[in-house]
Design a protein around this motif. Structure first.
Motif, PDB file in Angstrom:
ATOM      1  N   MET A   1       0.847  -1.176   0.000  1.00 24.51           N
ATOM      2  CA  MET A   1       0.000   0.000   0.000  1.00 24.51           C
ATOM      3  C   MET A   1       0.890   1.236   0.000  1.00 24.51           C
ATOM      4  N   ALA A   2       0.506   2.227  -0.781  1.00 29.44           N
ATOM      5  CA  ALA A   2       1.196   3.512  -0.817  1.00 29.44           C
ATOM      6  C   ALA A   2       0.197   4.603  -0.451  1.00 29.44           C
ATOM      7  N   GLU A   3       0.662   5.596   0.298  1.00 28.91           N
ATOM      8  CA  GLU A   3      -0.201   6.704   0.688  1.00 28.91           C
ATOM      9  C   GLU A   3       0.284   7.981   0.010  1.00 28.91           C
ATOM     10  N   TYR A   4      -0.669   8.773  -0.443  1.00 30.40           N
ATOM     11  CA  TYR A   4      -0.382  10.024  -1.119  1.00 30.40           C
ATOM     12  C   TYR A   4      -1.281  11.111  -0.552  1.00 30.40           C
ATOM     13  N   ALA A   5      -0.953  12.355  -0.848  1.00 31.70           N
ATOM     14  CA  ALA A   5      -1.815  13.488  -0.500  1.00 31.70           C
ATOM     15  C   ALA A   5      -1.865  14.427  -1.695  1.00 31.70           C
ATOM     16  N   VAL A   6      -3.045  14.945  -1.961  1.00 34.87           N
ATOM     17  CA  VAL A   6      -3.220  15.928  -3.017  1.00 34.87           C
ATOM     18  C   VAL A   6      -3.039  17.303  -2.402  1.00 34.87           C
ATOM     19  N   SER A   7      -2.186  18.124  -2.999  1.00 39.99           N
ATOM     20  CA  SER A   7      -1.954  19.477  -2.513  1.00 39.99           C
ATOM     21  C   SER A   7      -3.193  20.333  -2.748  1.00 39.99           C
ATOM     22  N   PRO A   8      -3.531  21.202  -1.815  1.00 41.34           N
ATOM     23  CA  PRO A   8      -4.692  22.071  -2.025  1.00 41.34           C
ATOM     24  C   PRO A   8      -4.477  23.080  -3.154  1.00 41.34           C
ATOM     25  N   ASP A   9      -3.243  23.187  -3.660  1.00 46.72           N
ATOM     26  CA  ASP A   9      -2.929  24.128  -4.731  1.00 46.72           C
ATOM     27  C   ASP A   9      -3.038  23.519  -6.123  1.00 46.72           C
ATOM     28  N   SER A  10      -3.266  22.216  -6.224  1.00 53.02           N
ATOM     29  CA  SER A  10      -3.194  21.553  -7.515  1.00 53.02           C
ATOM     30  C   SER A  10      -4.074  20.309  -7.530  1.00 53.02           C
ATOM     31  N   PHE A  11      -4.087  19.625  -8.638  1.00 50.19           N
ATOM     32  CA  PHE A  11      -4.774  18.347  -8.762  1.00 50.19           C
ATOM     33  C   PHE A  11      -3.754  17.301  -9.180  1.00 50.19           C
ATOM     34  N   LEU A  12      -4.137  16.034  -9.127  1.00 47.27           N
ATOM     35  CA  LEU A  12      -3.277  14.945  -9.590  1.00 47.27           C
ATOM     36  C   LEU A  12      -3.957  14.195 -10.717  1.00 47.27           C
ATOM     37  N   LEU A  13      -3.170  13.788 -11.686  1.00 44.87           N
ATOM     38  CA  LEU A  13      -3.637  12.913 -12.749  1.00 44.87           C
ATOM     39  C   LEU A  13      -2.910  11.585 -12.564  1.00 44.87           C
ATOM     40  N   LEU A  14      -3.655  10.506 -12.355  1.00 48.09           N
ATOM     41  CA  LEU A  14      -3.082   9.169 -12.229  1.00 48.09           C
ATOM     42  C   LEU A  14      -3.296   8.431 -13.537  1.00 48.09           C
ATOM     43  N   SER A  15      -2.247   7.800 -14.027  1.00 46.03           N
ATOM     44  CA  SER A  15      -2.324   6.997 -15.247  1.00 46.03           C
ATOM     45  C   SER A  15      -1.787   5.607 -14.938  1.00 46.03           C
ATOM     46  N   GLY A  16      -2.623   4.582 -15.137  1.00 43.28           N
ATOM     47  CA  GLY A  16      -2.207   3.208 -14.887  1.00 43.28           C
ATOM     48  C   GLY A  16      -1.345   2.690 -16.026  1.00 43.28           C
ATOM     49  N   VAL A  17      -0.138   2.219 -15.693  1.00 43.68           N
ATOM     50  CA  VAL A  17       0.796   1.737 -16.700  1.00 43.68           C
ATOM     51  C   VAL A  17       0.799   0.212 -16.757  1.00 43.68           C
ATOM     52  N   LYS A  18       0.710  -0.426 -15.599  1.00 38.84           N
ATOM     53  CA  LYS A  18       0.820  -1.882 -15.547  1.00 38.84           C
ATOM     54  C   LYS A  18       0.125  -2.392 -14.290  1.00 38.84           C
ATOM     55  N   GLY A  19      -0.595  -3.502 -14.413  1.00 36.20           N
ATOM     56  CA  GLY A  19      -1.195  -4.148 -13.251  1.00 36.20           C
ATOM     57  C   GLY A  19      -2.580  -3.628 -12.925  1.00 36.20           C
ATOM     58  N   SER A  20      -3.002  -3.922 -11.682  1.00 32.16           N
ATOM     59  CA  SER A  20      -4.314  -3.473 -11.215  1.00 32.16           C
ATOM     60  C   SER A  20      -4.278  -3.291  -9.699  1.00 32.16           C
ATOM     61  N   GLY A  21      -5.231  -2.516  -9.206  1.00 29.99           N
ATOM     62  CA  GLY A  21      -5.307  -2.255  -7.780  1.00 29.99           C
ATOM     63  C   GLY A  21      -6.551  -1.460  -7.462  1.00 29.99           C
ATOM     64  N   SER A  59       1.242  16.107 -11.413  1.00 28.93           N
ATOM     65  CA  SER A  59       0.561  17.225 -10.745  1.00 28.93           C
ATOM     66  C   SER A  59       0.827  18.513 -11.523  1.00 28.93           C
ATOM     67  N   LEU A  60      -0.131  19.393 -11.506  1.00 30.99           N
ATOM     68  CA  LEU A  60       0.019  20.700 -12.177  1.00 30.99           C
ATOM     69  C   LEU A  60      -0.372  21.792 -11.213  1.00 30.99           C
TER      70      LEU A  60
END
Length: 60
Positions: A1-21, A59-60
């Motif tokens: 498991m990995a934990e992340y946080a989205v900054s209140p100044d930006s958004f995140l775009l996640l792109s799946g490259v391999k596998g599933s979860g 992130s942008l």
């Protein structure tokens, strides 16, 4: 498991490259697999990723 946080100044775009979860956040969850893309809003806060999944996180 990995934990992340989205900054209140930006958004995140996640792109799946391999596998599933799964993505988990405070009030929900979603399956994620290679080829999927997900835009996470700046207001989301923290989230977790589980499974065997390679992601590109932008992130942008």
């Amino acid at each position: 498991m990995a934990e992340y946080a989205v900054s209140p100044d930006s958004f995140l775009l996640l792109s799946g490259v391999k596998g599933s979860g799964k993505l988990f956040w405070e009030n929900g969850q979603s399956s994620f697999t290679s080829g999927d893309h997900c835009l996470l809003p700046a207001t989301l806060g923290g989230f977790q990723v589980t499974g065997e999944l390679d992601l590109i996180v932008t992130s942008l």
